[in-house]
Design a protein around this motif. Structure first.
Motif, PDB file in Angstrom:
ATOM      1  N   HIS A  43       0.867  -1.172   0.000  1.00  0.00           N
ATOM      2  CA  HIS A  43       0.000   0.000   0.000  1.00  0.00           C
ATOM      3  C   HIS A  43       0.909   1.230   0.000  1.00  0.00           C
ATOM      4  CE1 HIS A  43      -3.883   1.901   0.912  1.00  0.00           C
ATOM      5  NE2 HIS A  43      -3.126   2.824   1.467  1.00  0.00           N
ATOM      6  N   VAL A  44       0.897   1.998  -1.106  1.00  0.00           N
ATOM      7  CA  VAL A  44       1.774   3.167  -1.233  1.00  0.00           C
ATOM      8  C   VAL A  44       0.990   4.338  -1.825  1.00  0.00           C
ATOM      9  CG1 VAL A  44       3.906   1.835  -1.510  1.00  0.00           C
ATOM     10  CG2 VAL A  44       2.569   2.439  -3.515  1.00  0.00           C
ATOM     11  N   SER A  45       1.609   5.513  -1.791  1.00  0.00           N
ATOM     12  CA  SER A  45       0.981   6.673  -2.422  1.00  0.00           C
ATOM     13  C   SER A  45       1.126   6.543  -3.944  1.00  0.00           C
ATOM     14  CB  SER A  45       1.635   7.965  -1.942  1.00  0.00           C
ATOM     15  OG  SER A  45       2.933   8.087  -2.471  1.00  0.00           O
ATOM     16  N   LYS A  46       0.291   7.246  -4.656  1.00  0.00           N
ATOM     17  CA  LYS A  46       0.336   7.182  -6.119  1.00  0.00           C
ATOM     18  C   LYS A  46       1.680   7.695  -6.633  1.00  0.00           C
ATOM     19  CE  LYS A  46      -3.478   7.774  -8.532  1.00  0.00           C
ATOM     20  NZ  LYS A  46      -4.620   8.417  -9.207  1.00  0.00           N
ATOM     21  N   LYS A  47       2.217   8.698  -5.975  1.00  0.00           N
ATOM     22  CA  LYS A  47       3.509   9.264  -6.368  1.00  0.00           C
ATOM     23  C   LYS A  47       4.624   8.223  -6.222  1.00  0.00           C
ATOM     24  CE  LYS A  47       6.175  13.450  -5.596  1.00  0.00           C
ATOM     25  NZ  LYS A  47       6.226  14.712  -4.842  1.00  0.00           N
ATOM     26  N   GLU A  48       4.635   7.492  -5.107  1.00  0.00           N
ATOM     27  CA  GLU A  48       5.637   6.445  -4.900  1.00  0.00           C
ATOM     28  C   GLU A  48       5.509   5.346  -5.952  1.00  0.00           C
ATOM     29  OE1 GLU A  48       6.548   5.090  -0.707  1.00  0.00           O
ATOM     30  OE2 GLU A  48       4.725   6.272  -0.398  1.00  0.00           O
ATOM     31  N   PHE A  49       4.262   4.983  -6.270  1.00  0.00           N
ATOM     32  CA  PHE A  49       4.039   3.927  -7.250  1.00  0.00           C
ATOM     33  C   PHE A  49       4.532   4.346  -8.631  1.00  0.00           C
ATOM     34  CE2 PHE A  49       1.399   1.299 -10.119  1.00  0.00           C
ATOM     35  CZ  PHE A  49       1.789   0.056  -9.656  1.00  0.00           C
ATOM     36  N   CYS A  50       4.287   5.584  -9.002  1.00  0.00           N
ATOM     37  CA  CYS A  50       4.754   6.073 -10.304  1.00  0.00           C
ATOM     38  C   CYS A  50       6.281   6.075 -10.370  1.00  0.00           C
ATOM     39  CB  CYS A  50       4.195   7.459 -10.578  1.00  0.00           C
ATOM     40  SG  CYS A  50       2.437   7.432 -10.956  1.00  0.00           S
ATOM     41  N   ARG A  51       6.932   6.395  -9.275  1.00  0.00           N
ATOM     42  CA  ARG A  51       8.402   6.333  -9.230  1.00  0.00           C
ATOM     43  C   ARG A  51       8.883   4.894  -9.399  1.00  0.00           C
ATOM     44  NH1 ARG A  51       9.061  10.243  -4.137  1.00  0.00           N
ATOM     45  NH2 ARG A  51       8.920  12.219  -5.243  1.00  0.00           N
ATOM     46  N   LEU A  52       8.132   3.969  -8.814  1.00  0.00           N
ATOM     47  CA  LEU A  52       8.468   2.552  -8.905  1.00  0.00           C
ATOM     48  C   LEU A  52       8.362   2.054 -10.349  1.00  0.00           C
ATOM     49  CD1 LEU A  52       9.051   0.072  -7.044  1.00  0.00           C
ATOM     50  CD2 LEU A  52       6.597  -0.298  -7.012  1.00  0.00           C
ATOM     51  N   LEU A  53       7.443   2.638 -11.129  1.00  0.00           N
ATOM     52  CA  LEU A  53       7.201   2.194 -12.502  1.00  0.00           C
ATOM     53  C   LEU A  53       8.132   2.811 -13.539  1.00  0.00           C
ATOM     54  CD1 LEU A  53       3.307   2.188 -12.681  1.00  0.00           C
ATOM     55  CD2 LEU A  53       4.838   0.287 -12.248  1.00  0.00           C
ATOM     56  N   LYS A  54       9.043   3.675 -13.121  1.00  0.00           N
ATOM     57  CA  LYS A  54       9.914   4.351 -14.084  1.00  0.00           C
ATOM     58  C   LYS A  54      10.662   3.389 -14.992  1.00  0.00           C
ATOM     59  CE  LYS A  54      10.609   8.883 -12.341  1.00  0.00           C
ATOM     60  NZ  LYS A  54      10.508   9.914 -13.308  1.00  0.00           N
ATOM     61  N   ASN A  55      11.122   2.270 -14.464  1.00  0.00           N
ATOM     62  CA  ASN A  55      11.863   1.311 -15.296  1.00  0.00           C
ATOM     63  C   ASN A  55      11.068   0.017 -15.492  1.00  0.00           C
ATOM     64  OD1 ASN A  55      12.085   0.535 -12.689  1.00  0.00           O
ATOM     65  ND2 ASN A  55      14.293   0.265 -12.675  1.00  0.00           N
ATOM     66  N   ALA A  56       9.750   0.122 -15.469  1.00  0.00           N
ATOM     67  CA  ALA A  56       8.885  -1.046 -15.670  1.00  0.00           C
ATOM     68  C   ALA A  56       8.150  -0.906 -17.005  1.00  0.00           C
ATOM     69  CB  ALA A  56       7.875  -1.154 -14.534  1.00  0.00           C
ATOM     70  N   SER A  57       7.654  -2.025 -17.501  1.00  0.00           N
ATOM     71  CA  SER A  57       6.899  -1.972 -18.760  1.00  0.00           C
ATOM     72  C   SER A  57       5.508  -2.573 -18.553  1.00  0.00           C
ATOM     73  CB  SER A  57       7.644  -2.736 -19.859  1.00  0.00           C
ATOM     74  OG  SER A  57       7.832  -4.071 -19.469  1.00  0.00           O
ATOM     75  N   LEU A  58       4.528  -1.941 -19.145  1.00  0.00           N
ATOM     76  CA  LEU A  58       3.139  -2.388 -19.048  1.00  0.00           C
ATOM     77  C   LEU A  58       2.920  -3.580 -19.965  1.00  0.00           C
ATOM     78  CD1 LEU A  58       0.225  -1.877 -18.032  1.00  0.00           C
ATOM     79  CD2 LEU A  58      -0.063  -0.354 -19.985  1.00  0.00           C
ATOM     80  N   LEU A  59       2.286  -4.628 -19.445  1.00  0.00           N
ATOM     81  CA  LEU A  59       2.001  -5.815 -20.241  1.00  0.00           C
ATOM     82  C   LEU A  59       0.615  -5.712 -20.865  1.00  0.00           C
ATOM     83  CD1 LEU A  59       3.278  -8.683 -17.918  1.00  0.00           C
ATOM     84  CD2 LEU A  59       4.494  -7.530 -19.729  1.00  0.00           C
ATOM     85  N   THR A  60       0.502  -6.149 -22.103  1.00  0.00           N
ATOM     86  CA  THR A  60      -0.798  -6.196 -22.771  1.00  0.00           C
ATOM     87  C   THR A  60      -1.540  -7.443 -22.287  1.00  0.00           C
ATOM     88  OG1 THR A  60       0.034  -7.491 -24.615  1.00  0.00           O
ATOM     89  CG2 THR A  60       0.165  -5.090 -24.828  1.00  0.00           C
TER      90      THR A  60
END
Length: 70
Positions: A43-60
């Motif tokens: 459970h994190v803030s939206k800002k923290e989650f977006c930082r976590l996704l910086k080097n992640a890729s969205l799967l179709t």
């Protein structure tokens, strides 16, 4: 990219699935294997989650299905 509940992101060797998306908070589940769906909920803030996704890729949806079948 707009965040939505149910999205799956691949970050390194783990997958992050958005379980709950609020206005200012995100609850996600980090799993090693999509087929078993066993993992830890965070459970994190939206800002923290977006930082976590910086080097992640969205799967179709097709990529998610192929990963689960393996």
């Amino acid at each position: 990219m707009k965040l939505q509940q149910g999205q799956v992101w691949k970050q390194g060797d783990r997958y992050l699935r958005i379980v709950y998306l609020g206005r200012l908070e995100v609850e996600y589940k980090a799993v090693q294997n999509l087929a078993t769906r066993e993992g830890i909920r965070h459970h994190v803030s939206k800002k923290e989650f977006c930082r976590l996704l910086k080097n992640a890729s969205l799967l179709t949806p097709a990529e998610i299905q192929t990963t689960r079948d393996q």
